[in-house]
Enzyme design. Structure first.
Site, PDB file in Angstrom:
ATOM      1  N   ARG A   1       3.313  18.604  30.466  1.00  0.00           N
ATOM      2  CA  ARG A   1       2.060  17.940  30.447  1.00  0.00           C
ATOM      3  C   ARG A   1       0.840  18.591  29.756  1.00  0.00           C
ATOM      4  O   ARG A   1       0.268  18.171  28.586  1.00  0.00           O
ATOM      5  CB  ARG A   1       1.521  17.829  31.983  1.00  0.00           C
ATOM      6  CG  ARG A   1       0.548  16.661  32.301  1.00  0.00           C
ATOM      7  CD  ARG A   1      -0.943  17.107  32.165  1.00  0.00           C
ATOM      8  NE  ARG A   1      -1.262  18.295  33.072  1.00  0.00           N
ATOM      9  CZ  ARG A   1      -2.353  18.885  33.019  1.00  0.00           C
ATOM     10  NH1 ARG A   1      -3.207  18.708  32.013  1.00  0.00           N
ATOM     11  NH2 ARG A   1      -2.620  19.876  33.729  1.00  0.00           N
ATOM     12  N   ASP A   2       0.254  19.713  30.375  1.00  0.00           N
ATOM     13  CA  ASP A   2      -0.946  20.512  29.674  1.00  0.00           C
ATOM     14  C   ASP A   2      -0.291  20.773  28.342  1.00  0.00           C
ATOM     15  O   ASP A   2      -1.121  20.892  27.189  1.00  0.00           O
ATOM     16  CB  ASP A   2      -1.104  21.437  30.402  1.00  0.00           C
ATOM     17  CG  ASP A   2      -2.375  22.279  29.970  1.00  0.00           C
ATOM     18  OD1 ASP A   2      -3.023  21.704  29.590  1.00  0.00           O
ATOM     19  OD2 ASP A   2      -2.553  23.575  30.394  1.00  0.00           O
TER      20      ASP A   2
ATOM     21  N   HIS B   1      -5.215  31.572  30.137  1.00  0.00           N
ATOM     22  CA  HIS B   1      -4.807  31.132  28.533  1.00  0.00           C
ATOM     23  C   HIS B   1      -4.927  32.523  27.908  1.00  0.00           C
ATOM     24  O   HIS B   1      -5.475  33.530  28.463  1.00  0.00           O
ATOM     25  CB  HIS B   1      -6.140  30.306  28.132  1.00  0.00           C
ATOM     26  CG  HIS B   1      -5.695  28.795  28.315  1.00  0.00           C
ATOM     27  ND1 HIS B   1      -5.753  28.136  27.345  1.00  0.00           N
ATOM     28  CD2 HIS B   1      -5.373  28.227  29.604  1.00  0.00           C
ATOM     29  CE1 HIS B   1      -5.535  26.718  27.917  1.00  0.00           C
ATOM     30  NE2 HIS B   1      -5.106  27.075  29.313  1.00  0.00           N
TER      31      HIS B   1
ATOM     32  N   CYS C   1      -6.319  25.625  23.334  1.00  0.00           N
ATOM     33  CA  CYS C   1      -7.555  25.414  24.041  1.00  0.00           C
ATOM     34  C   CYS C   1      -8.555  24.685  22.876  1.00  0.00           C
ATOM     35  O   CYS C   1      -9.117  25.529  22.023  1.00  0.00           O
ATOM     36  CB  CYS C   1      -8.181  26.320  24.833  1.00  0.00           C
ATOM     37  SG  CYS C   1      -9.998  26.216  25.696  1.00  0.00           S
TER      38      CYS C   1
ATOM     39  N   ASN D   1      -1.927  28.181  26.286  1.00  0.00           N
ATOM     40  CA  ASN D   1      -1.366  28.488  27.896  1.00  0.00           C
ATOM     41  C   ASN D   1      -0.540  29.807  27.644  1.00  0.00           C
ATOM     42  O   ASN D   1       0.124  30.116  26.812  1.00  0.00           O
ATOM     43  CB  ASN D   1      -0.430  27.455  28.152  1.00  0.00           C
ATOM     44  CG  ASN D   1      -1.276  26.181  28.708  1.00  0.00           C
ATOM     45  OD1 ASN D   1      -2.191  26.501  29.604  1.00  0.00           O
ATOM     46  ND2 ASN D   1      -1.041  25.238  27.946  1.00  0.00           N
TER      47      ASN D   1
END
Length: 318
Positions: free
Chosen positions: A27-28, A221, A252, A261
């Site tokens: 997802r992320d 992160h 990011c 991440n």
């Protein structure tokens, strides 16, 4: 390093015996990819992650396709994963997203809040208080439906517009989410500026404010190379839930040169070296990340993936 590609195990005192990894790669990790990833590839990615031993795999987001085109196939993807023996949390931005998720049988829900006004405006187009007001009925309905609810709190350690974020500001948002019924909170270092002392100070203040450690997860992160150091600090405090993304997927967009991440492989290498159980097979995990990186057309940024030199996916029957 041992000859079998695993770290030498040397436990450290006063650390948890086991850590649950909350895998966010599907997802992320994928949500900011510019090229659409086929639904079948996403489903296979989640299946391979589960085969590697990950038991919590965030599957998708029921957000409007206009905002996150990469996850527009949530209704198609989620039913393909129904037979997996794993928890499959999904992100919901509002009541409509929750309705869509519950209709497909989702039983682990996540909402996404901000600790700062600037990010709330940029990401949610609302103030912090307005966004919390939107989430309150969503959390209540999810709980009434028997779902587990996670509350993400972004910008806990720094904000690209506002700079350092006062700890009391973070605590205010966290306690609001807990009071409305969230079972778990994930503390996000969205731009990767946290350092270990900062992490310990926030965790201690949350405890003092009535938020117990066993309801907290951390989401770091690695922009400044601090993600593992910050994770270790959280472990020392007693945190046992750590978010990570297979192969380090996900960047990011709010920090120049942000590396995204914490890679799940890098986390697993450290945890296994500390003698902390995860249930994850590092060999299968690294091979899965290489498999996904090949489909995205670029090498994995995970240091452990590169160090182990993985190039193929192991036979699932082995």
């Amino acid at each position: 390093m041992s000859t079998d590609g695993l770290p030498m195990v040397v436990p450290a005192p006063d650390l948890p015996a086991r850590v649950r990894i909350h895998e966010v790669g599907a997802r992320d990790g994928l949500q900011n990819e510019k090229t659409a990833v086929p639904t079948a590839v996403k489903a296979e990615f989640v299946r391979r992650l589960a085969d590697a031993g990950l038991t919590t795999i965030e599957a998708t987001s029921f957000v409007h396709p206009k905002w996150v085109p990469q996850l527009a196939d949530a209704e198609e993807l989620f039913p393909l994963l129904g037979d997996l023996d794993a928890d499959l949390p999904v992100l919901v931005p509002n009541q409509r997203g929750l309705d869509r998720a519950l209709a497909l049988g989702a039983r682990r829900i996540a909402v996404f809040a901000s600790a700062t006004e600037s990010f709330a405006k940029a990401n949610l187009n609302r103030t912090v208080d307005e966004s919390l007001a939107v989430f309150e009925p969503v959390v209540r309905q999810a709980k009434d439906a028997g779902a587990h609810v996670r509350g993400y709190v972004s910008m806990c350690f720094g904000d690209p517009w506002e700079g350092a974020v006062p700890l009391h500001q973070v605590v205010k948002v966290c306690t609001a989410l807990r009071d409305m019924g969230c079972d778990e909170l994930s503390l996000g270092d969205t731009i990767g500026v946290a350092t270990p002392g900062h992490v310990l100070e926030l965790l201690a203040l949350l405890n003092e404010s009535g938020v117990p450690t066993n309801t907290l997860g951390v989401h770091f992160h690695d922009t400044y190379g601090q993600a593992l150091a910050n994770t270790y600090a959280a472990l020392q405090h007693g945190v046992t839930t750590v978010d990570a993304s297979a192969g380090g997927l996900g960047g990011c967009p709010y920090a120049k040169s942000a590396t995204g991440n914490l890679a799940t492989e890098d986390l697993v290498w450290m945890l296994h070296g500390l003698g902390i159980q995860t249930g994850v097979d590092l060999d299968r995990l690294t091979a899965t990340s290489v498999w996904m990186a090949e489909r995205l057309g670029r090498p994995s940024p995970s240091r452990t993936v590169r160090a182990l030199g993985k190039t193929t996916q192991p036979d699932k029957d082995q």
